[in-house]
Motif scaffolding. Sequence first.
Motif, short mmCIF file in Angstrom:
data_model
loop_
_atom_site.label_atom_id
_atom_site.label_comp_id
_atom_site.label_asym_id
_atom_site.label_seq_id
_atom_site.Cartn_x
_atom_site.Cartn_y
_atom_site.Cartn_z
N ALA A 187 32.97 6.26 23.24
CA ALA A 187 31.55 6.64 23.25
C ALA A 187 30.71 5.38 23.07
N GLN A 188 29.45 5.45 23.49
CA GLN A 188 28.59 4.29 23.29
C GLN A 188 27.12 4.66 23.33
N ILE A 189 26.34 3.78 22.74
CA ILE A 189 24.88 3.88 22.75
C ILE A 189 24.35 2.54 23.24
N TYR A 195 20.59 0.38 23.78
CA TYR A 195 19.18 0.32 23.47
C TYR A 195 18.59 -0.85 24.25
N MET A 200 16.65 4.46 24.61
CA MET A 200 17.99 4.60 24.05
C MET A 200 18.79 5.51 24.97
N PHE A 221 22.62 7.38 25.43
CA PHE A 221 23.86 7.79 24.76
C PHE A 221 24.88 8.20 25.80
N HIS A 222 26.09 7.65 25.68
CA HIS A 222 27.22 8.02 26.53
C HIS A 222 28.28 8.66 25.63
N PRO A 223 28.51 9.98 25.76
CA PRO A 223 29.54 10.62 24.94
C PRO A 223 30.93 10.24 25.42
#
Length: 163
Positions: free
Chosen positions: A86-88, A90, A108, A110-112
Amino acid sequence: MNAHANKIDPVTNKEVTGNKDQPLTDAHQAMRVCHPDELEWNMLRYEGQTTKMMFHPTKEDPTVPNAGLVRYEAGSGHPLHSHYFAQIWYVLEGTFLIGGKTYGPNTMIFHPDPHFEHELKTDTGGVILYVQYMGPTTRQAPIYDGRFNLTERKKLEDETTAY
């Protein structure tokens, strides 16, 4: 008598200190600090991208996230690809065309886990803060070696899109 004496923390299975001036248990770790000025820009897997990865997993500490800055030169980007972690992201600087939409500073993303990343392009160049971490459902860690610490890039057509 201390109300916390002989209590065991149910998560760490360590004895609770009971002291407000100490961590809850001896398993609780202190923060770690890094400033980007302490690091040089390093080659990243795609042309026109460099990185200052301030934290990353190691054999000794595999749950540390990949966390740091990715700098994109104007005209750079990456193709559609997939990951199990997973990643975020910004966006700090620049504008990015991702999946047909434009995103700029203070966005922002978000990648689950597992996830795919749309093709990304930037005409302006820019900087994105990345935080990649072990997938809560896949239990797959982010990849550091061979991605963020390169001495030579693969040709784009030789670069995998599988992870």
